[in-house]
Scaffold this active site. Structure first.
Site, PDB file in Angstrom:
ATOM      1  N   SER A 120       0.831  -1.199   0.000  1.00 19.96           N
ATOM      2  CA  SER A 120       0.000   0.000   0.000  1.00 19.96           C
ATOM      3  C   SER A 120       0.876   1.264   0.000  1.00 19.96           C
ATOM      4  O   SER A 120       1.654   1.454  -0.937  1.00 19.96           O
ATOM      5  CB  SER A 120      -0.971  -0.034   1.185  1.00 19.96           C
ATOM      6  N   ASP A 131     -10.102  -4.915  -4.368  1.00 19.37           N
ATOM      7  CA  ASP A 131      -9.523  -3.985  -3.397  1.00 19.37           C
ATOM      8  C   ASP A 131     -10.379  -2.714  -3.339  1.00 19.37           C
ATOM      9  O   ASP A 131     -10.491  -1.998  -4.337  1.00 19.37           O
ATOM     10  CB  ASP A 131      -8.095  -3.637  -3.834  1.00 19.37           C
ATOM     11  N   HIS A 151      -7.759  -5.648  -0.271  1.00 19.68           N
ATOM     12  CA  HIS A 151      -6.614  -4.752  -0.139  1.00 19.68           C
ATOM     13  C   HIS A 151      -5.474  -5.390   0.639  1.00 19.68           C
ATOM     14  O   HIS A 151      -4.306  -5.196   0.311  1.00 19.68           O
ATOM     15  CB  HIS A 151      -7.043  -3.451   0.546  1.00 19.68           C
TER      16      HIS A 151
END
Length: 246
Positions: free
Chosen positions: A101, A197, A227
């Site tokens: 991320s 996601d 995610h």
């Protein structure tokens, strides 16, 4: 193998870290926004490194996990500097950066700052430019007004309590924008992205893949992946990707 741990002093803060000595390239975990080094993926890599006798380092950014500092005062500039300090002071030789991320964005920034040390990158749901392209772009007029008037906005979370987004974070993030590219990374890159996601749309991650200049880049879309990509099968995909570039 025994995992060592400690704190690195940087700019008045203590940066918590854990490390395994072993064969290189050293694998370095860069976590996500509001996550920490005790998460499932970070631990999965630690277990793999211990079993394989590989060098491995994980740490928490300023205001995250076991590190000191107020999360609300964190910025991309600060967290990027944390990464570079950790790399410079706690590692030697070639590195494989594994970024999740926000950590995917920071991994790209670090790779461009230390290109001679990068053996490869593995990026999981990479949130490049997320402050502007994902957070700011998704804020309604009320949220933007709160940010302008109060300097902070409490953003709802799918994973727990609301959390603060500061005006400084948004404005500072624009300084480190890397999209639409080109992104000057030539080392091998593997990107793992969930098709389901809700936080980083797969097209956003694909835009980063298209921007990175490396001729050795593979983008893997996991259609039912979320995610976090923390299921057992996701961890195995992550380990396989690391082994490809390491």
């Amino acid at each position: 193998m025994i995992e060592r741990s400690g704190f690195l002093q940087r700019d008045g803060a203590q940066i918590a870290w854990r490390s395994l000595d072993g064969a290189g390239p050293t694998v370095v975990w860069l976590g996500g926004f509001r996550s920490d080094m005790a998460g499932t993926k970070a631990q999965g890599l630690a277990d793999w490194a211990m079993a394989r006798g590989r060098g491995y380092l994980r740490f928490d950014y300023f205001g995250h996990g076991g590190s000191s500092g107020d999360f609300a005062q964190g910025t991309v500039t600060r967290w990027r500097a944390d990464v570079l300090t950790v790399l410079d002071q706690l590692t030697q030789g070639p590195l494989v950066l594994v970024g999740s991320s926000m950590g995917g964005w920071l991994a790209c920034l670090a790779a461009m700052a230390r290109p001679d040390r990068i053996a490869g990158l593995v990026l999981i749901a990479p949130a490049a430019d997320f402050t502007e392209r994902l957070i700011w772009a998704g804020m309604d007029s009320g949220a933007r007004r709160a940010l302008a008037e109060d300097g902070v906005w409490l953003r709802p979370s799918l994973y727990g309590d609301d959390y603060p987004i500061s005006r400084d974070l948004i404005e500072d993030g624009a300084r480190w924008s890397i999209l639409p590219g080109p992104v000057g990374i030539t080392a091998p890159v593997r990107i793992l992205q969930g098709g389901a996601d809700p936080d980083v749309p797969w097209r956003h991650a694909l835009a980063l893949a298209e921007a990175i200049e490396s001729p050795d880049l593979i983008f893997t879309l996991i259609r039912d992946g979320d995610h976090r990509l923390s299921r057992e099968q996701d961890i195995q995909r992550l380990i396989a990707a690391v082994e490809e570039v390491a």
